[in-house]
Design a protein around this motif. Sequence first.
Motif, PDB file in Angstrom:
ATOM      1  N   GLY A 127       0.811  -1.209   0.000  1.00  0.00           N
ATOM      2  CA  GLY A 127       0.000   0.000   0.000  1.00  0.00           C
ATOM      3  C   GLY A 127       0.842   1.255   0.000  1.00  0.00           C
ATOM      4  O   GLY A 127       0.476   2.262  -0.621  1.00  0.00           O
ATOM      5  N   PHE A 128       1.992   1.210   0.684  1.00  0.00           N
ATOM      6  CA  PHE A 128       2.879   2.363   0.749  1.00  0.00           C
ATOM      7  C   PHE A 128       3.342   2.739  -0.662  1.00  0.00           C
ATOM      8  O   PHE A 128       3.219   3.896  -1.075  1.00  0.00           O
ATOM      9  N   LEU A 129       3.870   1.771  -1.396  1.00  0.00           N
ATOM     10  CA  LEU A 129       4.401   2.053  -2.728  1.00  0.00           C
ATOM     11  C   LEU A 129       3.308   2.536  -3.681  1.00  0.00           C
ATOM     12  O   LEU A 129       3.508   3.488  -4.436  1.00  0.00           O
ATOM     13  N   GLU A 130       2.148   1.875  -3.645  1.00  0.00           N
ATOM     14  CA  GLU A 130       1.083   2.258  -4.573  1.00  0.00           C
ATOM     15  C   GLU A 130       0.553   3.656  -4.259  1.00  0.00           C
ATOM     16  O   GLU A 130       0.328   4.460  -5.167  1.00  0.00           O
ATOM     17  N   SER A 131       0.374   3.967  -2.993  1.00  0.00           N
ATOM     18  CA  SER A 131      -0.111   5.303  -2.635  1.00  0.00           C
ATOM     19  C   SER A 131       0.937   6.368  -2.916  1.00  0.00           C
ATOM     20  O   SER A 131       0.616   7.476  -3.362  1.00  0.00           O
ATOM     21  N   VAL A 132       2.207   6.043  -2.652  1.00  0.00           N
ATOM     22  CA  VAL A 132       3.294   6.989  -2.919  1.00  0.00           C
ATOM     23  C   VAL A 132       3.286   7.423  -4.376  1.00  0.00           C
ATOM     24  O   VAL A 132       3.341   8.617  -4.693  1.00  0.00           O
ATOM     25  N   PHE A 133       3.200   6.457  -5.295  1.00  0.00           N
ATOM     26  CA  PHE A 133       3.288   6.801  -6.707  1.00  0.00           C
ATOM     27  C   PHE A 133       1.979   7.360  -7.260  1.00  0.00           C
ATOM     28  O   PHE A 133       1.994   8.155  -8.205  1.00  0.00           O
ATOM     29  N   ALA A 134       0.862   6.998  -6.673  1.00  0.00           N
ATOM     30  CA  ALA A 134      -0.409   7.595  -7.099  1.00  0.00           C
ATOM     31  C   ALA A 134      -0.425   9.082  -6.749  1.00  0.00           C
ATOM     32  O   ALA A 134      -0.768   9.936  -7.580  1.00  0.00           O
ATOM     33  N   ASP A 142      -7.551  13.334  -1.629  1.00  0.00           N
ATOM     34  CA  ASP A 142      -7.897  13.236  -0.204  1.00  0.00           C
ATOM     35  C   ASP A 142      -8.260  11.807   0.186  1.00  0.00           C
ATOM     36  O   ASP A 142      -7.878  11.326   1.257  1.00  0.00           O
ATOM     37  N   ALA A 143      -8.985  11.110  -0.696  1.00  0.00           N
ATOM     38  CA  ALA A 143      -9.369   9.724  -0.411  1.00  0.00           C
ATOM     39  C   ALA A 143      -8.130   8.828  -0.372  1.00  0.00           C
ATOM     40  O   ALA A 143      -8.035   7.918   0.462  1.00  0.00           O
ATOM     41  N   GLU A 144      -7.175   9.090  -1.262  1.00  0.00           N
ATOM     42  CA  GLU A 144      -5.937   8.295  -1.286  1.00  0.00           C
ATOM     43  C   GLU A 144      -5.138   8.499  -0.007  1.00  0.00           C
ATOM     44  O   GLU A 144      -4.585   7.548   0.559  1.00  0.00           O
ATOM     45  N   LEU A 145      -5.075   9.736   0.463  1.00  0.00           N
ATOM     46  CA  LEU A 145      -4.352  10.015   1.703  1.00  0.00           C
ATOM     47  C   LEU A 145      -5.031   9.360   2.898  1.00  0.00           C
ATOM     48  O   LEU A 145      -4.361   8.834   3.794  1.00  0.00           O
ATOM     49  N   GLN A 146      -6.375   9.370   2.898  1.00  0.00           N
ATOM     50  CA  GLN A 146      -7.104   8.702   3.981  1.00  0.00           C
ATOM     51  C   GLN A 146      -6.859   7.199   3.949  1.00  0.00           C
ATOM     52  O   GLN A 146      -6.725   6.551   4.993  1.00  0.00           O
ATOM     53  N   HIS A 147      -6.783   6.640   2.745  1.00  0.00           N
ATOM     54  CA  HIS A 147      -6.496   5.206   2.595  1.00  0.00           C
ATOM     55  C   HIS A 147      -5.121   4.885   3.174  1.00  0.00           C
ATOM     56  O   HIS A 147      -4.959   3.900   3.912  1.00  0.00           O
ATOM     57  N   PHE A 148      -4.146   5.726   2.860  1.00  0.00           N
ATOM     58  CA  PHE A 148      -2.805   5.464   3.385  1.00  0.00           C
ATOM     59  C   PHE A 148      -2.755   5.626   4.898  1.00  0.00           C
ATOM     60  O   PHE A 148      -2.043   4.884   5.582  1.00  0.00           O
ATOM     61  N   LEU A 149      -3.485   6.573   5.426  1.00  0.00           N
ATOM     62  CA  LEU A 149      -3.544   6.735   6.879  1.00  0.00           C
ATOM     63  C   LEU A 149      -4.033   5.459   7.550  1.00  0.00           C
ATOM     64  O   LEU A 149      -3.520   5.047   8.598  1.00  0.00           O
ATOM     65  N   ARG A 150      -5.037   4.829   6.928  1.00  0.00           N
ATOM     66  CA  ARG A 150      -5.598   3.608   7.511  1.00  0.00           C
ATOM     67  C   ARG A 150      -4.585   2.462   7.484  1.00  0.00           C
ATOM     68  O   ARG A 150      -4.382   1.778   8.491  1.00  0.00           O
ATOM     69  N   ILE A 151      -3.958   2.237   6.334  1.00  0.00           N
ATOM     70  CA  ILE A 151      -3.069   1.077   6.231  1.00  0.00           C
ATOM     71  C   ILE A 151      -1.759   1.278   6.996  1.00  0.00           C
ATOM     72  O   ILE A 151      -1.128   0.301   7.424  1.00  0.00           O
ATOM     73  N   SER A 152      -1.360   2.533   7.187  1.00  0.00           N
ATOM     74  CA  SER A 152      -0.103   2.808   7.887  1.00  0.00           C
ATOM     75  C   SER A 152      -0.279   2.852   9.398  1.00  0.00           C
ATOM     76  O   SER A 152       0.713   2.916  10.131  1.00  0.00           O
ATOM     77  N   GLY A 153      -1.533   2.825   9.845  1.00  0.00           N
ATOM     78  CA  GLY A 153      -1.774   2.933  11.275  1.00  0.00           C
ATOM     79  C   GLY A 153      -1.423   4.306  11.824  1.00  0.00           C
ATOM     80  O   GLY A 153      -1.195   4.467  13.021  1.00  0.00           O
ATOM     81  N   ARG A 154      -1.340   5.290  10.923  1.00  0.00           N
ATOM     82  CA  ARG A 154      -1.017   6.678  11.294  1.00  0.00           C
ATOM     83  C   ARG A 154       0.322   6.793  12.038  1.00  0.00           C
ATOM     84  O   ARG A 154       0.508   7.666  12.894  1.00  0.00           O
TER      85      ARG A 154
END
Length: 257
Positions: A48-55, A107-119
């Motif tokens: 999730g980190f890599l996919e969100s980073v590049f998106a 904004d939705a992508e950032l919220q998704h990353f917040l969830r998977i990263s555990g903030r």
Amino acid sequence: MFGLFIGGLIGYLFGRLPGLLIGAAAGAFLTRYIKYRLWQKISNVQTGFLESVFAVMGALCKADGVVTRDEIQVAERLFQQFRLTDESRDKAKAAFNRGKADDFDLDAELQHFLRISGRQPALLQMFLQVQVSAVAADGVVHPAEHEMLLRIARGLGLPESQVDQLEAMLRGSQGGQAGSAQRSTASQLEDAYKVLGVSSSDSDDHIKKVYRKLMSENHPDKLAGRGLPDSMREMAEQKTREISNAYDVIKTARQKA
């Protein structure tokens, strides 16, 4: 081993020898299950980190209205720097293109990353660091890109000062010793304070405390255990070097004062 021991002990208390064997087996299974779930969680965070980073990078590169060839080359250099496998590279390219789309929801992508990263703050900061690095790689930061960097920081729950902090860190790392020699001592010292997120009016003890905290939070091994992809270890190591260099600059300046 600990799970096997505990399971066996509990089983023995309730069922003597048969209970010991059953409890030990149950404890061993539980230990393996926990390890598997932990590995699965870290693997999901890495992907999730890599996919969100590049998106997000794709959206950031398009912030000024068009994605230039230079910006595409920056993304491709990051593919190489992160030593992505062919499969991971394909996923990163697809994510980058997804981020360039007109209907991409930042904004939705950032919220998704917040969830998977555990903030986790260190992972969020590393995420932002990649975006700052991508924008600054061609030497030009368009005002619209800077505004989007601030928006990304806010979306991750990070202070906007993090953007200035990371930009200062990049100025310290670009050009090596030759680049440092071209910058004034005052400019280097100002950036050093920004890198640590402290003020020139802070005490030596406070600055040392902040420095040690940053080094602990950003240790590559600790970040890897929280889900940072192995391919990004080099960037994590670079960040700790810049934190250490900034602290050395501040210490040297204060000893001369």
